[in-house]
Write an enzyme that holds these catalytic residues in place. Structure first.
Site, PDB file in Angstrom:
ATOM      1  N   HIS A 244      74.627  70.655  33.243  1.00 22.09           N
ATOM      2  CA  HIS A 244      73.401  70.015  32.752  1.00 22.09           C
ATOM      3  C   HIS A 244      73.553  68.515  32.598  1.00 22.09           C
ATOM      4  CE1 HIS A 244      72.057  74.125  32.123  1.00 22.09           C
ATOM      5  NE2 HIS A 244      70.886  73.583  32.365  1.00 22.09           N
TER       6      HIS A 244
ATOM      7  N   GLU B   5      65.553  83.631  36.915  1.00 22.01           N
ATOM      8  CA  GLU B   5      66.848  82.972  37.123  1.00 22.01           C
ATOM      9  C   GLU B   5      68.021  83.930  36.929  1.00 22.01           C
ATOM     10  OE1 GLU B   5      67.172  79.577  34.505  1.00 22.01           O
ATOM     11  OE2 GLU B   5      66.382  80.641  32.790  1.00 22.01           O
TER      12      GLU B   5
ATOM     13  N   ASP C 104      70.413  78.603  37.976  1.00 20.82           N
ATOM     14  CA  ASP C 104      71.048  79.765  37.363  1.00 20.82           C
ATOM     15  C   ASP C 104      71.023  80.972  38.286  1.00 20.82           C
ATOM     16  OD1 ASP C 104      72.164  79.085  34.844  1.00 20.82           O
ATOM     17  OD2 ASP C 104      70.143  78.647  34.139  1.00 20.82           O
TER      18      ASP C 104
ATOM     19  N   CYS D  79      61.789  75.434  40.100  1.00 21.11           N
ATOM     20  CA  CYS D  79      62.075  74.235  39.306  1.00 21.11           C
ATOM     21  C   CYS D  79      63.568  73.928  39.246  1.00 21.11           C
ATOM     22  CB  CYS D  79      61.482  74.348  37.906  1.00 21.11           C
ATOM     23  SG  CYS D  79      62.183  75.684  36.937  1.00 21.11           S
TER      24      CYS D  79
HETATM   25  C1  PEP Z   1      67.570  76.574  36.590  1.00 23.69           C
HETATM   26  O1  PEP Z   1      68.388  77.348  36.097  1.00 23.69           O
HETATM   27  O2  PEP Z   1      67.373  76.469  37.813  1.00 23.69           O
HETATM   28  C2  PEP Z   1      66.764  75.671  35.734  1.00 23.69           C
HETATM   29  C3  PEP Z   1      65.775  74.976  36.223  1.00 23.69           C
HETATM   30  O3  PEP Z   1      67.099  75.576  34.420  1.00 23.69           O
HETATM   31  P1  PEP Z   1      68.397  74.825  33.862  1.00 23.69           P
HETATM   32  O4  PEP Z   1      69.002  74.032  34.989  1.00 23.69           O
HETATM   33  O5  PEP Z   1      67.936  73.972  32.740  1.00 23.69           O
HETATM   34  O6  PEP Z   1      69.262  75.940  33.410  1.00 23.69           O
HETATM   35 MG    MG Z   2      68.328  77.778  34.005  1.00 26.29          MG
END
Ligand code: PEP
Ligand code: MG
Length: 440
Positions: free
Chosen positions: A92, A333, A357, A404
């Site tokens: 992240h 996810e 994920d 996303c």
């Molecule tokens: C993902 O898992 O693709 C997502 C958009 O959420 P994050 O990256 O915040 O886990």
């Molecule tokens: Mg995620």
């Protein structure tokens, strides 16, 4: 007794009080107090300059394990580059850094990072390389790359206001992923049509306690107001995994398979309800809120969350706010959600695929572990098949469908996803002007 002793005695008394409590949540707060005591002590003893003073000059930040919350503590205009021994390009902190346009190298496992204080460095986020003591010629070389990038960005600027349409007239919507309030103006400036993912854990990470409901209203209102009337998709808190709150420690052997996202918030309804109520209050008069649930692995979680959201909505309405029931969506996810996507679609208004994920869980590759970073691949045939299967299963369900994860902002990924039938791609800010990802 010195002030250290007095402080210790007072903090210890409070800790013992919390340790005796029956409620495991409140008992766990003893560690917050211990942390608070440590912080007060270091402030009392510290003669060292504060963070803002320490980073008065633009710097490259090098550390064993850089975290997303650290990014919030340093003024962004002072960060010229980031280097972390731990973590990978899918961590992240890397995603946030990329969104901020900061060159970053993650997983520099053999780096003698402690010996790099005040050393001149070049960080090449594209190649994942760090150059120490660079020669004049190398600096000149890299300066040229920086200048070329600036030119390229200017060229993209001219495309900003064109509709996002292919040459054969296929219309796609480009949304933005946000986390910081500074993202809003920049996203609007670059032509984003809405927010497809607002990661609410970011404003939680840069604080030293949970923000109150009233504080959250102010934070969410900035995003909702900034984009109104365009939709703003606010995700409920997705902590756990590699996103720890300094004041809510979660210690687990397998954090990505543990207490994360919806699992935490459904266990702590006070956190969930404060957040839902704050989101709905913040949308008063705007009506552009969409609520998204992370880490969904079964239908029951969605049913429970929906009931709570309806309750929060009824409460806020009863309190006299001019609000409408927000659309609610689920993140796909976890592989289990792929296989139940039809059942999930029947319950909600939209689905958004978290390809970051989904890749991690399908391939059994920890997205944060540099040793297996080579195996992390969102273009693995199994991931592509899962992505296509999602579209295929819900194409007749009348449910909104977007992606996303980072893949949506990858030039090749965007084309593949569009061809599969995804109509909304939500991506980090940087992808609105850059054609390649900025870190490794
Ligand atoms: C993902 O898992 O693709 C997502 C958009 O959420 P994050 O990256 O915040 O886990
Ligand atoms: Mg995620």
């Amino acid at each position: 007794m010195g002030f250290q002793g007095a402080l210790r005695q007072v903090i210890q008394a409070h800790i013992s009080q919390f340790n005796r409590m029956d409620d495991p949540y409140l008992r766990e707060r003893a560690s917050d107090l211990r942390d608070l005591g440590r912080r007060i002590l270091s402030h009392l003893q510290e003669k060292a300059p504060n963070i803002a003073e320490r980073f008065s000059e633009p710097s490259i930040i090098v550390g064993e394990e850089l975290t997303a919350s650290m990014l919030g503590e340093i003024p962004i205009d002072k960060i010229k580059g980031l280097v972390s021994v731990m973590g990978s390009g899918n961590s992240h902190v890397a995603i946030l850094a990329r969104a901020m346009g900061i060159p970053t190298v993650m997983g520099a496992l053999d780096l003698p990072y402690a010996q790099l204080d005040k050393v001149n460095l070049i960080v090449d986020g594209y190649l994942g390389k760090i150059f120490t003591y660079p020669s004049e010629a190398l600096i000149e070389n890299y300066q040229q790359i920086v200048d070329e990038e600036r030119l390229l960005e200017e060229e993209y600027e001219t495309l900003r206001d064109l509709p996002c349409e292919t040459l054969d007239n296929h219309r796609l919507s480009l949304f933005v992923n946000t986390g910081l309030s500074a993202d809003i103006a920049r996203s609007l400036d670059r032509g984003a049509e809405g927010i497809g993912l607002y990661r609410t854990e970011v404003p939680f990470m840069v604080r030293d306690r949970f923000p109150t409901e009233a504080e959250q209203v102010v934070i969410y209102r900035q995003q909702l107001e900034g984009f109104a009337p365009a939709p703003v998709t606010v995700r409920t808190l997705d902590i756990g995994g590699d996103k720890a709150l300094p004041y809510f420690p979660i210690n687990e052997a397998n954090p990505f398979l543990g207490w994360r996202g919806i699992r935490v918030t459904l266990d702590h309804l006070e956190i969930f309800m404060a957040q839902i109520r704050a989101m709905i209050k913040a949308s008063a008069g705007l009506h552009n809120l969409k609520i998204m649930l992370p880490m969904i692995s079964n239908v029951a979680e969605v049913e429970e969350a929906l009931a709570l959201i309806r309750r929060g909505y009824a409460e806020v309405k009863e309190e006299g706010y001019d609000v409408k029931m927000p659309q609610v969506g689920v993140m796909i996810e976890i592989p289990a959600a792929v296989y139940q996507v039809k059942e999930l679609a029947e319950l909600v208004d939209f689905l958004s695929v978290g390809s970051n994920d989904l890749t991690q869980y399908l391939l059994a590759v920890d997205r944060n572990n540099p040793r297996v970073a080579d195996l992390y691949n969102s273009f693995h045939p199994s991931v592509l098949r899962a992505l296509y299967s999602i579209v295929d299963q819900v194409k007749d369900e009348g449910v909104g469908l977007s992606v996303c994860g980072e893949m949506a902002g990858d030039p090749m990924g965007a084309i593949l996803l569009m061809a599969m039938g995804y109509d909304v791609l939500s991506m980090k800010l940087d992808e609105f002007t850059k054609s390649e990802s900025g870190d490794s």
